[in-house]
Design an enzyme around this catalytic site. Structure first.
Site, PDB file in Angstrom:
ATOM      1  N   ASP A  48       0.812  -1.104  -0.002  1.00 25.36           N
ATOM      2  CA  ASP A  48      -0.026   0.161  -0.001  1.00 25.36           C
ATOM      3  C   ASP A  48       0.708   1.328   0.126  1.00 25.36           C
ATOM      4  O   ASP A  48       0.704   2.235  -0.781  1.00 25.36           O
ATOM      5  CB  ASP A  48      -0.734  -0.109   1.319  1.00 25.36           C
ATOM      6  CG  ASP A  48      -2.389  -0.147   1.053  1.00 25.36           C
ATOM      7  OD1 ASP A  48      -2.794   0.355  -0.104  1.00 25.36           O
ATOM      8  OD2 ASP A  48      -3.025  -0.367   1.992  1.00 25.36           O
ATOM      9  N   GLU A  71      -5.378   7.376  -0.313  1.00 21.11           N
ATOM     10  CA  GLU A  71      -5.915   6.837   0.710  1.00 21.11           C
ATOM     11  C   GLU A  71      -4.936   6.847   1.862  1.00 21.11           C
ATOM     12  O   GLU A  71      -5.292   6.752   3.051  1.00 21.11           O
ATOM     13  CB  GLU A  71      -6.420   5.304   0.633  1.00 21.11           C
ATOM     14  CG  GLU A  71      -6.979   4.861   1.727  1.00 21.11           C
ATOM     15  CD  GLU A  71      -7.745   3.336   1.443  1.00 21.11           C
ATOM     16  OE1 GLU A  71      -7.348   2.736   0.421  1.00 21.11           O
ATOM     17  OE2 GLU A  71      -8.571   2.921   2.169  1.00 21.11           O
ATOM     18  N   ASP A 126      -6.180   5.035  -5.014  1.00 20.01           N
ATOM     19  CA  ASP A 126      -6.447   4.066  -4.169  1.00 20.01           C
ATOM     20  C   ASP A 126      -5.068   3.109  -4.501  1.00 20.01           C
ATOM     21  O   ASP A 126      -5.297   2.384  -5.688  1.00 20.01           O
ATOM     22  CB  ASP A 126      -7.632   3.347  -4.379  1.00 20.01           C
ATOM     23  CG  ASP A 126      -7.957   2.304  -2.957  1.00 20.01           C
ATOM     24  OD1 ASP A 126      -6.877   2.136  -2.400  1.00 20.01           O
ATOM     25  OD2 ASP A 126      -8.898   2.114  -2.688  1.00 20.01           O
ATOM     26  N   ILE A 128      -3.872   0.532  -3.300  1.00 19.40           N
ATOM     27  CA  ILE A 128      -4.361  -1.264  -3.282  1.00 19.40           C
ATOM     28  C   ILE A 128      -5.895  -1.012  -2.865  1.00 19.40           C
ATOM     29  O   ILE A 128      -6.200  -0.991  -1.897  1.00 19.40           O
ATOM     30  CB  ILE A 128      -3.656  -2.218  -2.475  1.00 19.40           C
ATOM     31  CG1 ILE A 128      -2.379  -1.983  -2.862  1.00 19.40           C
ATOM     32  CG2 ILE A 128      -4.316  -3.426  -2.575  1.00 19.40           C
ATOM     33  CD1 ILE A 128      -1.478  -3.247  -2.135  1.00 19.40           C
ATOM     34  N   ASP A 129      -6.722  -0.853  -3.953  1.00 22.42           N
ATOM     35  CA  ASP A 129      -8.126  -1.300  -3.899  1.00 22.42           C
ATOM     36  C   ASP A 129      -8.481  -2.615  -3.443  1.00 22.42           C
ATOM     37  O   ASP A 129      -8.004  -3.491  -4.465  1.00 22.42           O
ATOM     38  CB  ASP A 129      -8.871  -0.723  -4.830  1.00 22.42           C
ATOM     39  CG  ASP A 129     -10.501  -0.671  -4.507  1.00 22.42           C
ATOM     40  OD1 ASP A 129     -10.672  -0.506  -3.356  1.00 22.42           O
ATOM     41  OD2 ASP A 129     -11.304  -0.927  -5.310  1.00 22.42           O
ATOM     42  N   THR A 131      -8.028  -4.657  -0.218  1.00 25.31           N
ATOM     43  CA  THR A 131      -6.936  -5.067   0.485  1.00 25.31           C
ATOM     44  C   THR A 131      -7.190  -6.637   0.803  1.00 25.31           C
ATOM     45  O   THR A 131      -6.320  -7.510   0.679  1.00 25.31           O
ATOM     46  CB  THR A 131      -6.641  -4.091   1.649  1.00 25.31           C
ATOM     47  OG1 THR A 131      -7.699  -4.119   2.379  1.00 25.31           O
ATOM     48  CG2 THR A 131      -6.049  -3.011   1.161  1.00 25.31           C
ATOM     49  N   ASP A 271     -12.347   5.106  -4.245  1.00 26.05           N
ATOM     50  CA  ASP A 271     -12.837   3.745  -4.364  1.00 26.05           C
ATOM     51  C   ASP A 271     -13.942   3.737  -5.621  1.00 26.05           C
ATOM     52  O   ASP A 271     -14.451   2.655  -5.918  1.00 26.05           O
ATOM     53  CB  ASP A 271     -13.743   3.223  -2.981  1.00 26.05           C
ATOM     54  CG  ASP A 271     -12.900   2.611  -2.190  1.00 26.05           C
ATOM     55  OD1 ASP A 271     -11.821   2.244  -2.594  1.00 26.05           O
ATOM     56  OD2 ASP A 271     -13.329   2.761  -0.799  1.00 26.05           O
TER      57      ASP A 271
HETATM   58  P1  AMP Z   1     -14.498  -4.329  -2.085  1.00 30.70           P
HETATM   59  O1  AMP Z   1     -13.190  -4.807  -2.841  1.00 30.70           O
HETATM   60  O2  AMP Z   1     -15.562  -3.724  -3.281  1.00 30.70           O
HETATM   61  O3  AMP Z   1     -15.352  -4.906  -1.166  1.00 30.70           O
HETATM   62  O4  AMP Z   1     -14.538  -2.842  -1.585  1.00 30.70           O
HETATM   63  C1  AMP Z   1     -13.301  -2.491  -0.952  1.00 30.70           C
HETATM   64  C2  AMP Z   1     -13.521  -1.173  -0.459  1.00 30.70           C
HETATM   65  O5  AMP Z   1     -14.570  -1.047   0.684  1.00 30.70           O
HETATM   66  C3  AMP Z   1     -12.269  -0.623   0.424  1.00 30.70           C
HETATM   67  O6  AMP Z   1     -11.437   0.307  -0.126  1.00 30.70           O
HETATM   68  C4  AMP Z   1     -13.100   0.120   1.633  1.00 30.70           C
HETATM   69  O7  AMP Z   1     -12.726   1.447   1.338  1.00 30.70           O
HETATM   70  C5  AMP Z   1     -14.345  -0.058   1.518  1.00 30.70           C
HETATM   71  N1  AMP Z   1     -15.280  -0.312   2.523  1.00 30.70           N
HETATM   72  C6  AMP Z   1     -14.841  -0.544   3.775  1.00 30.70           C
HETATM   73  N2  AMP Z   1     -15.648  -0.690   4.798  1.00 30.70           N
HETATM   74  C7  AMP Z   1     -17.062  -0.623   3.997  1.00 30.70           C
HETATM   75  C8  AMP Z   1     -18.221  -0.653   4.322  1.00 30.70           C
HETATM   76  N3  AMP Z   1     -18.734  -0.726   5.579  1.00 30.70           N
HETATM   77  N4  AMP Z   1     -19.304  -0.434   3.142  1.00 30.70           N
HETATM   78  C9  AMP Z   1     -18.770  -0.281   1.855  1.00 30.70           C
HETATM   79  N5  AMP Z   1     -17.563  -0.134   1.767  1.00 30.70           N
HETATM   80  C10 AMP Z   1     -16.604  -0.319   2.525  1.00 30.70           C
HETATM   81 MG    MG Z   2     -10.312   1.073  -1.705  1.00 32.14          MG
END
Ligand code: AMP
Ligand code: MG
Length: 331
Positions: A48, A71, A126, A128-129, A131, A271
């Site tokens: 990251d 981020e 981001d 690393i989106d 993680t 994101d």
């Molecule tokens: P994903 O890989 O689509 O599940 O999304 C990852 C992203 O979800 C991360 O970069 C976080 O910023 C975000 N995230 C963290 N907690 C939550 C939440 N409660 N609702 C929605 N997104 C979230």
């Molecule tokens: Mg992210």
């Protein structure tokens, strides 16, 4: 819209490719059964920070007056409490920046990402989106977008583990407002991309739906009810990160639902900015779950929106109507 953004695009693609090389190397070397078992997040932390440093270093070198809303910040590294972590970040950076870089360089580059998201011109990053996907050895993305006056004008998504559609692995999706979306191989220096278009789907019942792997990030029970209301029988495609936007953009799926799990969660700009533009420029539509345009005028979060819906476009209104119907039902 000013300029054609060709220079910005070339720079952004080069930056996410370099960042993705480091992330992929760290994922291969450090994400092991042992780190997974111990729930040891150190591989993703190293990658990251290194990813953010590389992208900021590239942007700083070529576009020194551009702000970056990233981020990460270097606070924990500056505190001196984790010298081994800082050393590891500098070691990873050495592969991608001329140098060798010092610890001070690393801290400075990471903190370049600490700008406020306000008007004018700035990048969102981001590093690393996804993680959790990264730690499982699954999908993740490096996501970089350029905003002007709070509108996304350029987006790039490096997806190191996504099939490239030609038998290989790793793709970079790019989009410039008004100029369409493209996909390039991640690995080579190829600058010429192939156009990316959403699938042609007339009725939502024929659509493949994708959503987060993590049920804490998107309400999977609710999306199952929405899918049922739409007459979708196939299982959802579960993918981490903005690779979901890439999947919709190139027709692997035609609906991406991100249903809020909590009332108070605010989606982060990094994101969604790049992924949203890739889908829109591939011919799709992106709104929140109530049909509002994603509003990037509110700083680091999409505070005026709730959840996200991305589709191939033709079925968007049908999907929004099903969401509204299911929202009215008691849980
Ligand atoms: P994903 O890989 O689509 O599940 O999304 C990852 C992203 O979800 C991360 O970069 C976080 O910023 C975000 N995230 C963290 N907690 C939550 C939440 N409660 N609702 C929605 N997104 C979230
Ligand atoms: Mg992210």
């Amino acid at each position: 819209m000013s300029g054609s953004y060709q220079r910005d695009l070339a720079l952004a693609v080069e930056a996410v490719r370099a960042a993705a090389r480091v992330c992929a190397a760290v994922q291969q070397r450090l994400v092991t059964a042992e780190t997974l078992e111990k729930r040891d997040r150190s591989p993703v932390t190293v990658a990251d920070f290194a990813s953010q440093a590389i992208v900021c270093q590239r942007l700083l070198a070529e576009l020194p007056s551009d702000a970056v809303v990233g981020e990460e910040d270097a606070g924990v590294l500056r505190s001196g409490s984790q010298p081994a972590l800082l050393e590891a970040v500098v070691r990873e950076l050495a592969a991608e920046v001329p140098g060798p870089p010092s610890a001070e360089d690393a801290l400075r580059w990471i903190d370049r990402g600490g700008a406020d998201a306000s008007g004018g011109r700035y990048w969102t990053l981001d590093p690393i989106d996804g993680t959790k996907g990264f730690l499982r050895g699954d999908q993740y993305a490096v996501a970089l977008a350029l905003l002007e006056e709070c509108e996304v004008v350029l987006g790039v998504l490096a997806c190191p583990n996504l099939p490239d559609g030609q038998g290989g692995r790793g793709a970079v999706f790019t989009a410039v407002r008004g100029q369409g979306a493209q996909v390039l191989p991640l690995g080579s220096g190829t600058k010429q991309g192939r156009p990316v278009r959403v699938a042609r789907v007339q009725r939502a019942a024929q659509a493949r739906l994708c959503e987060s792997v993590e049920s804490g990030h998107s309400d999977q029970d609710r999306s199952a009810r929405i899918a049922a209301a739409l007459g979708i029988r196939s299982e959802p495609l579960r993918i981490d990160s903005q690779c979901k936007y890439a999947a919709v953009a190139r027709g692997d799926a035609s609906i991406y639902l991100r249903m809020p799990t909590r009332k108070d969660y605010e989606e982060k700009v990094w994101d969604h900015a790049a992924g949203m533009l890739v889908v829109e420029e591939a011919g799709g539509r992106v709104t929140d779950v109530e049909g509002r345009k994603l509003d990037f005028r509110r700083g680091r979060t999409l505070v005026a929106n709730r959840g996200v819906v991305a589709t191939c476009g033709s079925i968007h209104d049908e999907v929004l109507a099903a969401i509204a119907k299911v929202q009215e039902e008691p849980c």
